[in-house]
Design an enzyme around this catalytic site. Sequence first.
Site, mmCIF file in Angstrom:
data_model
loop_
_atom_site.group_PDB
_atom_site.id
_atom_site.type_symbol
_atom_site.label_atom_id
_atom_site.label_comp_id
_atom_site.label_asym_id
_atom_site.label_seq_id
_atom_site.Cartn_x
_atom_site.Cartn_y
_atom_site.Cartn_z
ATOM 1 N N HIS A 177 0.786 -1.235 0.000
ATOM 2 C CA HIS A 177 0.000 0.000 0.000
ATOM 3 C C HIS A 177 0.819 1.287 0.000
ATOM 4 C CE1 HIS A 177 -3.498 2.376 0.230
ATOM 5 N NE2 HIS A 177 -4.226 1.611 1.001
ATOM 6 N N TYR A 225 -14.795 5.966 8.456
ATOM 7 C CA TYR A 225 -13.772 6.392 7.493
ATOM 8 C C TYR A 225 -14.204 5.950 6.100
ATOM 9 C CZ TYR A 225 -9.007 6.722 5.445
ATOM 10 O OH TYR A 225 -7.911 7.029 4.682
ATOM 11 N N THR A 266 -4.951 10.503 -0.811
ATOM 12 C CA THR A 266 -6.300 10.288 -0.285
ATOM 13 C C THR A 266 -6.648 11.328 0.771
ATOM 14 O OG1 THR A 266 -5.509 8.782 1.436
ATOM 15 C CG2 THR A 266 -6.187 7.802 -0.674
#
Length: 777
Positions: A473, A589, A602
């Site tokens: 990630h 979230y 993001t």
Amino acid sequence: MAEAHQAVAFQFTITPEGIDLQLSHQALRQVYLSGVRSWKKRLSRLKNNFITGVYPASPSSWLFVVIAILATMYTRSDPSMGLIAKIQEHLPVSTSFSLSPQCQTVVSAVLFSTLLWLSLIFTMRLCLKQLLSYHRWMFEQHGKLSNTTKIWVALVRIFSGRKPLLYSYQGSLPNLPVPAIKDTVKRYLESVLPLMSASEFERMKSLARDFESGLGNRLQWYLKLKALWAANYVSDWWEEYIYLRSRGPIMVNSNYYGMDFLYVTPTPIQAARAGNTLHALLLYRRKLNREEIKPVSCTIIPLCAAQCERIFNTTRIPGEETDTVQHWQNSDYLAIYHRGRYFRLWMYNAGRLLSPREIEYQIQRILDDPSPPSAGEEKLGALTAGDRVPWAQARKQFFNSGINKRSLDCIEKAAFFVTLDDDEQGMMGNDPDGSLDRYAKSLLHGKCYDRWFDKSFSVVIYKNGKTGLNAEHSWADAPVVAHLWEYVLATDSFQLGYNEEGHCKGDINPNLPKPQRLSWDIPQECQEQISESLEVAKALADDVDFHVFPFRDFGKWQIKKFRLSPDAFIQMALQLAYYRDKGMFCLTYEASMTRLFREGRTETVRSCTSESCAFVKDRDHCRRLFRQACDKHQHLYRLAMTGAGIDRHLFCLYVVSKYLGVESPFLKEVLSEPWRLSTSQTPFQNVELFDLVNHPEYISCGGGFGPVADDGYGVAYIILGENMINFHVSCKHSCAQTDSHKFGAQIRRALLDLLALFCPDQNEPTIAGNPQTKKDL
């Protein structure tokens, strides 16, 4: 090239007559072809860098400007207002080489034209950057654009030029703005209002006011200073402190996965599916290197493509304090794992990419290789699945020289990692629900040692022909990997295809060198560390509770009929489902993107709002409150996309406070709040590559991730076509209050009840578990 590694280019022996030199012409030819291919890539990059550098102008526009200036001069006019004459006076003319006055005038005119052309490019870029900074269009009602926005759209199209390359817009994208402290604090307090008691909220309000009037202004000054010289004031700190400095396992906690087609398996032959899949991945890399991939856009606004640079040839390197992301310019081979052995597979021969049939042939060679793994080799990958510090120490101690270093370098420098899995996965007819759950867990963590979790992404090819991937990630977010995976699935099925027997199309070159088996010398002490890391990883993997289910009752088309955002609709369903599951609300979230800005990644949308809570609990005005909750969510999503979010700003202020060595009770409390419901929508981007009308079975199942909080849920969803939504729900077995199957059932029920708000004749809705009358609807 493979042959250059397998063969010896020259040999020599010493004889009484002298040195007998023996050249291998085949090996030298492969070395030559490899060099030619490398130089072609360099020239291609140079050409693309130039085209991108002058965008939105084109290289041919320089010639147009030169001709226009010269033509104007021949009409006895001076378009430069004396500048050409000034340039002519300062031309360096030597006694050995002199130009005629006419030639000097032409050279001066060309120099002036070039300067004028560069000035025009700079001006156009500034104008385009200002145009791309306009975001009011996002807040206007769909189908009712203002005159200002209509003019803006026309100007963007004029200044955007023609046929942009992938990175053409990078220099014109605006920088992420730093929100005002008062705005961020106001939005934060608004977001936690429905989650706190009156006394708790007053306490937090007091902390926020003290921060806003005191330390916050000092921290904000440093942040604005960073924003002046950094391309993005968030992204580097986000990558460093959220991902790379995490010392726990990245498996489950950070890495995420993507699935194959839900209903279709193009071929049941493992090697054949690998042939097409791996070939398609390298076709994508070729398009990426040539910048032939069309820039992804939001309406007409281009999104930042910086994350695409590290898709291939990238590995996360462990460190004792922090990891690093290492990227190499090129790699001609793949690292492959099968039954405890590691192989290097060269993907080019004589300067060309292997055909799918040739890759299938090579993969079958690996599958047929009977050699056993060496001591410690089989579960070596567990080091990447466990805690980061032991892996960093083991890497430094056991893999810093010799044969182990060479083999580890081979894995880390590979284009990507491939696992040939002996399991069979996918939706099975005898147990469709359970098989999807097992499929998700296999892609998320596998056996904890048969993936290389540090690679930018690992492709998994199962025995029955199903595929999937696991992605690290830190280097990029899911939409970038999803774009790649959609291209691969479409290319595999609709362009490359298979013959009647299920094999890849094309011919085989039987002279291809065999895949190279990697060698290891792993001492007992290292094997013990591998076992310890595997134990940590297995405990984490066994604790994951996963449920994947396709929702087919209705989809995007039905929601849009009600003039509602599909994403907002689903988010409200998740709020309703969580309230029914827990009897309370929680901090939620939802991942949004900030790629409208340079190097954007993001932002968080806090989906649990006062409006959503009022809708869930109110019995009298369901439909009106539901629309208000959806509108509020859409507004928050737009704020997040346009740089006015809450959490990244507060995160960066917290980082600055740590650098300054000051404590902020407000920031400390904000950053410690748990996200018990973490959600993300996987975007479906390459719509043009799929024909879901005529081939609705060719749909991906999307992807998912592990739970963020020990007592919470992780929910990923993908909206496919007009009538389907796929959900991936995760939580932990160790928490008695969470159950992925139970929560999945609550999501399904909530979606149907929300549909009944607008179609009361289909189902009798029950909001928050309370029956509603038709009058209330």
